[in-house]
Design an enzyme around this catalytic site. Structure first.
Site, PDB file in Angstrom:
ATOM      1  N   THR A 122      39.518  41.949  27.085  1.00 59.58           N
ATOM      2  CA  THR A 122      38.120  41.553  27.240  1.00 59.58           C
ATOM      3  C   THR A 122      37.179  42.454  26.465  1.00 59.58           C
ATOM      4  O   THR A 122      37.469  43.635  26.249  1.00 59.58           O
ATOM      5  CB  THR A 122      37.720  41.587  28.729  1.00 59.58           C
ATOM      6  OG1 THR A 122      36.307  41.390  28.860  1.00 59.58           O
ATOM      7  CG2 THR A 122      38.052  42.931  29.354  1.00 59.58           C
ATOM      8  N   LYS A 152      41.361  46.377  32.822  1.00 55.59           N
ATOM      9  CA  LYS A 152      41.832  45.661  31.643  1.00 55.59           C
ATOM     10  C   LYS A 152      42.327  46.639  30.569  1.00 55.59           C
ATOM     11  O   LYS A 152      43.305  46.353  29.860  1.00 55.59           O
ATOM     12  CB  LYS A 152      40.710  44.791  31.071  1.00 55.59           C
ATOM     13  CG  LYS A 152      40.467  43.502  31.814  1.00 55.59           C
ATOM     14  CD  LYS A 152      41.570  42.483  31.557  1.00 55.59           C
ATOM     15  CE  LYS A 152      41.209  41.114  32.069  1.00 55.59           C
ATOM     16  NZ  LYS A 152      42.272  40.111  31.805  1.00 55.59           N
ATOM     17  N   TYR A 154      36.380  46.601  36.356  1.00 50.40           N
ATOM     18  CA  TYR A 154      37.066  45.488  35.686  1.00 50.40           C
ATOM     19  C   TYR A 154      37.481  45.890  34.278  1.00 50.40           C
ATOM     20  O   TYR A 154      38.633  45.709  33.874  1.00 50.40           O
ATOM     21  CB  TYR A 154      36.151  44.269  35.651  1.00 50.40           C
ATOM     22  CG  TYR A 154      36.630  43.158  34.744  1.00 50.40           C
ATOM     23  CD1 TYR A 154      37.733  42.381  35.082  1.00 50.40           C
ATOM     24  CD2 TYR A 154      35.969  42.877  33.539  1.00 50.40           C
ATOM     25  CE1 TYR A 154      38.163  41.354  34.250  1.00 50.40           C
ATOM     26  CE2 TYR A 154      36.393  41.851  32.711  1.00 50.40           C
ATOM     27  CZ  TYR A 154      37.490  41.099  33.075  1.00 50.40           C
ATOM     28  OH  TYR A 154      37.927  40.097  32.247  1.00 50.40           O
ATOM     29  N   GLU A 165      34.595  43.621  27.638  1.00 48.33           N
ATOM     30  CA  GLU A 165      34.090  44.623  28.583  1.00 48.33           C
ATOM     31  C   GLU A 165      34.794  45.971  28.414  1.00 48.33           C
ATOM     32  O   GLU A 165      34.293  46.991  28.875  1.00 48.33           O
ATOM     33  CB  GLU A 165      34.266  44.131  30.019  1.00 48.33           C
ATOM     34  CG  GLU A 165      33.367  42.968  30.397  1.00 48.33           C
ATOM     35  CD  GLU A 165      31.914  43.384  30.639  1.00 48.33           C
ATOM     36  OE1 GLU A 165      31.673  44.570  30.955  1.00 48.33           O
ATOM     37  OE2 GLU A 165      31.030  42.524  30.516  1.00 48.33           O
TER      38      GLU A 165
END
Length: 323
Positions: free
Chosen positions: A124, A153, A149, A126
């Site tokens: 991601t 990841k 999160y 992010e």
């Protein structure tokens, strides 16, 4: 002989679109679902007679090993996760277990199975953190996640890379920037906006409460992005790729486009609520997908305006149908 593919997260946005794509390409598609009392297949309900569903849990290594042994997949796509950034601050331990450790169960199960299964890990944007001066982010940009999160990841990505280097496994990672669709959950800001715009235009809602309207994101259309996932898995050697449009828009821009679609001015209906601010904000994510465009021949096909229009039109039809 048909190719077979195993998808985790098959009931979600990306999983359902990927399943449709693979079925079009004549794959035998298996989907992981967790057992529950309602047998809810989510976004893949319309595919229930075409997908072979396997009950398993990403957090349970042995059930993943059983799923791989049963399906014998040529390709495995891990799209399951606790994928809501805001929720990750409220449930950091669960997020680590589902989003970080779950993919390791998949990779280790593939290794122990002895199958030469290609593995796709959904990474991601992010993970980059969006610090000023790092944009546009590409495969060489340093990671600096600003949420549980993103950190989970990143752990999964690093483990995937270790397995790729240590065991010569085909593990590829797609750093997908924000990608939305009509199948996005209502707890995500984009769908929250389009659904509220539709409800307000029909007289069913008065206000929409949001957090940071100035956060900038690189938004694309989910069906375009699952094509990129598949292309990554068709390469002779595993590698990592950014998928992005290369354009950035604010949450405010998204509101403006959605409300204009129903002939309203968002400023009359959108209000700021501090409850929706993140403890640690990511202000700007903008992707550079040059590598994917050159190597995979991939490019986004749906414009920002087209994306917003599709989502608003869907929500109008959905709500009018419910009425």
């Amino acid at each position: 002989m048909k190719k077979s593919a195993l998808i985790t997260g098959v009931t979600g946005q990306d999983g359902s679109y990927l399943a449709e794509l693979l079925l079009e390409k004549d794959y035998e598609v298996y989907g992981i679902i967790r057992r529950n009392s309602t047998n809810n297949l989510g976004n893949s309900e319309h595919l229930k007679n075409e997908i072979k569903f396997i009950e398993a849990d990403l957090g349970d290594y042995f059930s993943m090993l059983d799923a791989i042994t049963l399906s014998k997949p040529h390709e495995m796509y891990n799209l399951a996760a606790q994928s809501h950034v805001g929720t990750s601050f409220k449930q950091p331990i669960y997020t680590l277990e589902a989003t970080g450790l779950g993919p390791v169960n998949c990779i280790e199960a593939i290794r122990k199975s002895g199958f030469h299964t290609k593995f796709y890990q959904a990474s991601t944007s992010e993970m980059f953190g969006g610090f000023p001066g790092t944009e546009p982010q590409n495969e060489k940009t340093s990671f600096a996640p600003r949420s549980p999160y993103g950190a989970a990841k990143l752990y999964a990505y690093e483990m995937m890379r270790i397995y790729r280097d240590s065991y010569r496994m085909f593990c590829t990672s797609g750093f997908l920037f924000n990608h939305e669709s009509q199948r996005r959950g209502l707890n995500f800001v984009t769908r929250k906006i389009t659904h509220a715009a539709a409800r307000i235009s029909l007289g069913l809602q008065d206000k929409l409460y949001l957090g940071n309207l100035d956060a900038k994101r690189d938004w694309g259309y989910a069906p375009d992005y699952v094509k990129g996932m598949w292309l990554m898995m068709q390469q002779p050697e595993p590698d990592d790729y950014v998928l992005a449009t290369g354009e950035t828009h604010t949450v405010r821009d998204f509101c403006k486009a959605a409300f204009e679609r129903v002939n309203l001015n968002y400023e009359d209906y959108v209000e700021i609520d501090p409850r929706f601010y993140r403890p640690c904000e990511v202000h700007l994510l903008l992707g550079d997908s040059s590598k994917a465009r050159e190597t995979l021949g991939w490019k986004p096909e749906t414009s920002f305006e087209g994306l917003v229009s599709k989502m608003v039109e869907y929500d109008l039809g959905l709500i009018q149908g419910q009425k």
